[in-house]
Write a protein that holds these residues in place. Sequence first.
Motif, PDB file in Angstrom:
ATOM      1  N   GLU A  26       0.832  -1.201   0.000  1.00 32.16           N
ATOM      2  CA  GLU A  26       0.000   0.000   0.000  1.00 32.16           C
ATOM      3  C   GLU A  26       0.868   1.252   0.000  1.00 32.16           C
ATOM      4  OE1 GLU A  26      -3.846   1.564   2.505  1.00 32.16           O
ATOM      5  OE2 GLU A  26      -2.036   1.060   3.640  1.00 32.16           O
ATOM      6  N   THR A  27       1.926   1.255   0.809  1.00 32.00           N
ATOM      7  CA  THR A  27       2.836   2.405   0.843  1.00 32.00           C
ATOM      8  C   THR A  27       3.495   2.603  -0.519  1.00 32.00           C
ATOM      9  OG1 THR A  27       3.289   2.108   3.203  1.00 32.00           O
ATOM     10  CG2 THR A  27       4.898   3.365   1.930  1.00 32.00           C
ATOM     11  N   LEU A  28       3.941   1.510  -1.122  1.00 27.36           N
ATOM     12  CA  LEU A  28       4.552   1.584  -2.448  1.00 27.36           C
ATOM     13  C   LEU A  28       3.581   2.164  -3.464  1.00 27.36           C
ATOM     14  CD1 LEU A  28       6.877   0.794  -4.383  1.00 27.36           C
ATOM     15  CD2 LEU A  28       5.798  -1.459  -4.585  1.00 27.36           C
ATOM     16  N   PHE A  29       2.343   1.690  -3.436  1.00 32.76           N
ATOM     17  CA  PHE A  29       1.308   2.181  -4.343  1.00 32.76           C
ATOM     18  C   PHE A  29       1.063   3.669  -4.120  1.00 32.76           C
ATOM     19  CE2 PHE A  29      -3.442   1.677  -5.586  1.00 32.76           C
ATOM     20  CZ  PHE A  29      -3.181   2.184  -6.842  1.00 32.76           C
ATOM     21  N   ALA A  30       1.015   4.079  -2.853  1.00 32.78           N
ATOM     22  CA  ALA A  30       0.775   5.487  -2.537  1.00 32.78           C
ATOM     23  C   ALA A  30       1.883   6.368  -3.098  1.00 32.78           C
ATOM     24  CB  ALA A  30       0.674   5.673  -1.023  1.00 32.78           C
ATOM     25  N   VAL A  31       3.136   5.942  -2.947  1.00 32.64           N
ATOM     26  CA  VAL A  31       4.261   6.736  -3.460  1.00 32.64           C
ATOM     27  C   VAL A  31       4.161   6.896  -4.973  1.00 32.64           C
ATOM     28  CG1 VAL A  31       6.765   6.853  -3.716  1.00 32.64           C
ATOM     29  CG2 VAL A  31       5.777   6.041  -1.568  1.00 32.64           C
ATOM     30  N   LEU A  32       3.887   5.806  -5.668  1.00 37.84           N
ATOM     31  CA  LEU A  32       3.806   5.877  -7.127  1.00 37.84           C
ATOM     32  C   LEU A  32       2.607   6.700  -7.592  1.00 37.84           C
ATOM     33  CD1 LEU A  32       4.795   2.210  -8.055  1.00 37.84           C
ATOM     34  CD2 LEU A  32       6.204   4.271  -8.209  1.00 37.84           C
ATOM     35  N   LEU A  33       1.519   6.683  -6.816  1.00 34.04           N
ATOM     36  CA  LEU A  33       0.366   7.518  -7.152  1.00 34.04           C
ATOM     37  C   LEU A  33       0.671   8.991  -6.927  1.00 34.04           C
ATOM     38  CD1 LEU A  33      -2.957   5.861  -5.906  1.00 34.04           C
ATOM     39  CD2 LEU A  33      -2.383   6.597  -8.224  1.00 34.04           C
ATOM     40  N   ILE A  34       1.308   9.275  -5.797  1.00 31.07           N
ATOM     41  CA  ILE A  34       1.656  10.668  -5.489  1.00 31.07           C
ATOM     42  C   ILE A  34       2.570  11.236  -6.570  1.00 31.07           C
ATOM     43  CG2 ILE A  34       2.912  12.140  -3.855  1.00 31.07           C
ATOM     44  CD1 ILE A  34       1.952  10.147  -1.648  1.00 31.07           C
ATOM     45  N   TRP A  50      11.138   1.561   4.393  1.00 31.89           N
ATOM     46  CA  TRP A  50      11.851   1.139   5.602  1.00 31.89           C
ATOM     47  C   TRP A  50      12.550   2.268   6.355  1.00 31.89           C
ATOM     48  CZ3 TRP A  50      12.693  -2.092   1.098  1.00 31.89           C
ATOM     49  CH2 TRP A  50      12.010  -3.305   1.149  1.00 31.89           C
ATOM     50  N   GLY A  51      12.520   3.479   5.847  1.00 32.69           N
ATOM     51  CA  GLY A  51      13.218   4.565   6.522  1.00 32.69           C
ATOM     52  C   GLY A  51      14.721   4.304   6.524  1.00 32.69           C
ATOM     53  N   ASP A  52      15.345   4.549   7.665  1.00 32.11           N
ATOM     54  CA  ASP A  52      16.785   4.325   7.796  1.00 32.11           C
ATOM     55  C   ASP A  52      17.133   2.889   8.164  1.00 32.11           C
ATOM     56  OD1 ASP A  52      17.261   7.006   7.252  1.00 32.11           O
ATOM     57  OD2 ASP A  52      17.119   7.574   9.379  1.00 32.11           O
ATOM     58  N   GLN A  53      16.131   2.073   8.441  1.00 28.30           N
ATOM     59  CA  GLN A  53      16.359   0.696   8.879  1.00 28.30           C
ATOM     60  C   GLN A  53      16.170  -0.276   7.704  1.00 28.30           C
ATOM     61  OE1 GLN A  53      17.412   0.305  12.053  1.00 28.30           O
ATOM     62  NE2 GLN A  53      17.249   2.529  12.230  1.00 28.30           N
ATOM     63  N   LEU A  54      17.038  -0.174   6.709  1.00 27.15           N
ATOM     64  CA  LEU A  54      16.917  -1.032   5.545  1.00 27.15           C
ATOM     65  C   LEU A  54      17.295  -2.465   5.901  1.00 27.15           C
ATOM     66  CD1 LEU A  54      18.459   1.073   2.617  1.00 27.15           C
ATOM     67  CD2 LEU A  54      16.059   0.812   3.241  1.00 27.15           C
ATOM     68  N   PRO A  55      16.474  -3.420   5.504  1.00 24.06           N
ATOM     69  CA  PRO A  55      16.851  -4.825   5.708  1.00 24.06           C
ATOM     70  C   PRO A  55      18.002  -5.199   4.774  1.00 24.06           C
ATOM     71  CG  PRO A  55      14.836  -4.682   4.420  1.00 24.06           C
ATOM     72  CD  PRO A  55      15.149  -3.283   4.861  1.00 24.06           C
ATOM     73  N   LYS A  56      18.637  -6.320   5.039  1.00 19.67           N
ATOM     74  CA  LYS A  56      19.787  -6.732   4.236  1.00 19.67           C
ATOM     75  C   LYS A  56      19.402  -6.955   2.780  1.00 19.67           C
ATOM     76  CE  LYS A  56      22.381  -8.844   8.044  1.00 19.67           C
ATOM     77  NZ  LYS A  56      23.008 -10.092   8.565  1.00 19.67           N
ATOM     78  N   ARG A  57      18.238  -7.477   2.538  1.00 15.18           N
ATOM     79  CA  ARG A  57      17.794  -7.762   1.176  1.00 15.18           C
ATOM     80  C   ARG A  57      16.693  -6.781   0.748  1.00 15.18           C
ATOM     81  NH1 ARG A  57      19.161 -12.292  -1.220  1.00 15.18           N
ATOM     82  NH2 ARG A  57      17.119 -12.537  -2.239  1.00 15.18           N
ATOM     83  N   ALA A  58      16.960  -5.475   0.995  1.00 11.23           N
ATOM     84  CA  ALA A  58      15.959  -4.456   0.692  1.00 11.23           C
ATOM     85  C   ALA A  58      15.626  -4.404  -0.798  1.00 11.23           C
ATOM     86  CB  ALA A  58      16.443  -3.085   1.167  1.00 11.23           C
ATOM     87  N   THR A  59      16.646  -4.509  -1.636  1.00 10.63           N
ATOM     88  CA  THR A  59      16.403  -4.455  -3.086  1.00 10.63           C
ATOM     89  C   THR A  59      15.526  -5.611  -3.538  1.00 10.63           C
ATOM     90  OG1 THR A  59      18.524  -3.342  -3.465  1.00 10.63           O
ATOM     91  CG2 THR A  59      17.484  -4.417  -5.358  1.00 10.63           C
ATOM     92  N   ALA A  60      15.828  -6.815  -3.034  1.00 12.36           N
ATOM     93  CA  ALA A  60      15.009  -7.981  -3.384  1.00 12.36           C
ATOM     94  C   ALA A  60      13.588  -7.814  -2.855  1.00 12.36           C
ATOM     95  CB  ALA A  60      15.648  -9.245  -2.810  1.00 12.36           C
ATOM     96  N   GLY A  61      13.464  -7.255  -1.635  1.00 16.00           N
ATOM     97  CA  GLY A  61      12.135  -7.018  -1.070  1.00 16.00           C
ATOM     98  C   GLY A  61      11.337  -6.033  -1.898  1.00 16.00           C
ATOM     99  N   LEU A  62      12.016  -4.998  -2.386  1.00 14.42           N
ATOM    100  CA  LEU A  62      11.334  -4.015  -3.240  1.00 14.42           C
ATOM    101  C   LEU A  62      10.811  -4.680  -4.499  1.00 14.42           C
ATOM    102  CD1 LEU A  62      10.517  -1.152  -4.043  1.00 14.42           C
ATOM    103  CD2 LEU A  62      12.853  -0.801  -4.900  1.00 14.42           C
ATOM    104  N   HIS A  63      11.604  -5.552  -5.101  1.00 11.45           N
ATOM    105  CA  HIS A  63      11.169  -6.245  -6.320  1.00 11.45           C
ATOM    106  C   HIS A  63       9.923  -7.090  -6.048  1.00 11.45           C
ATOM    107  CE1 HIS A  63      15.509  -5.971  -8.085  1.00 11.45           C
ATOM    108  NE2 HIS A  63      14.834  -4.839  -8.206  1.00 11.45           N
ATOM    109  N   VAL A  64       9.894  -7.724  -4.877  1.00 12.08           N
ATOM    110  CA  VAL A  64       8.729  -8.535  -4.515  1.00 12.08           C
ATOM    111  C   VAL A  64       7.486  -7.661  -4.398  1.00 12.08           C
ATOM    112  CG1 VAL A  64       7.692  -9.937  -2.689  1.00 12.08           C
ATOM    113  CG2 VAL A  64      10.064 -10.343  -3.369  1.00 12.08           C
ATOM    114  N   TYR A  65       7.622  -6.505  -3.748  1.00 13.05           N
ATOM    115  CA  TYR A  65       6.471  -5.617  -3.568  1.00 13.05           C
ATOM    116  C   TYR A  65       6.014  -5.024  -4.897  1.00 13.05           C
ATOM    117  CZ  TYR A  65       7.516  -5.946   1.417  1.00 13.05           C
ATOM    118  OH  TYR A  65       7.739  -6.414   2.689  1.00 13.05           O
TER     119      TYR A  65
END
Length: 259
Positions: A26-34, A50-65
């Motif tokens: 939902e957050t991802l969708f909101a950003v792209l809509l804005i 994730w703010g400043d607390q990026l997980p180790k596999r943030a890029t992979a997580g983004l692709h999933v979302y």
Amino acid sequence: MRYEILGPLRVVDGDDHSFISAQKVETLFAVLLIRAEQVVTPDQLMTELWGDQLPKRATAGLHVYISQLRKFLHRPHRQDNPVVTQQTGYMLRMGSDQLDLPLFLDLVAQGRTLAKERCFEEASDRFERALGLWHGPLPGTLGNGPITGGFSTWLTESRMECQEMLTDARLHLGRHRELIGRLYSLSAENPLRETLYRQLMLALYRSERKADALRVYQNARRTLNDELGLEPCRALRDLQQAILADDQRLNSFAVSPVA
């Protein structure tokens, strides 16, 4: 399709209303809509997620979302997905789809212009229609990153400003009695917003409730002093003095200008 961001984020496709249950998507969708029709970089999206607390596999997580969002927006009768990959990031293409926000802003702008031209009946109609586009408050899950947080603050302020201009237009039309209940509620929900106290005091005074109007002033003064260590603004102080003096100009519908 119609994207609705004035309230809980949803997609309207004919008679179907779709919501996203996963907060990150939902957050991802909101950003792209804005930022519709603009490229948003992966770094910007990950900061929103994730703010400043990026997980180790943030890029992979983004692709999933991104994949989940594309599945959510996929429609069998459409060949192209609105979420597209660009060289520097991702973008939501509107195409023939609609977003409710531009209509809201256009109606507010029309109302403001009509109010300045003293066409208060027409101005009231535009403000009412603008507020009627909202289907609830903005959800807390929208996000509080640089993009979503700033957008939420601006949009909430725009909605309240529209409400205040609608109230002023109705005061000009002599509809003070019907405003009292709503203004009590709004001032309780927004205790530091002095415009609402001014409007409530004026509506009460015009409804032959002078004591109640003065009581609202005292409550506003106490709240502002306790919360901020401030006295009420000049507009409120001047209105209190005018009420105490039974200034007959307060009964003129020209004393509550619309900004």
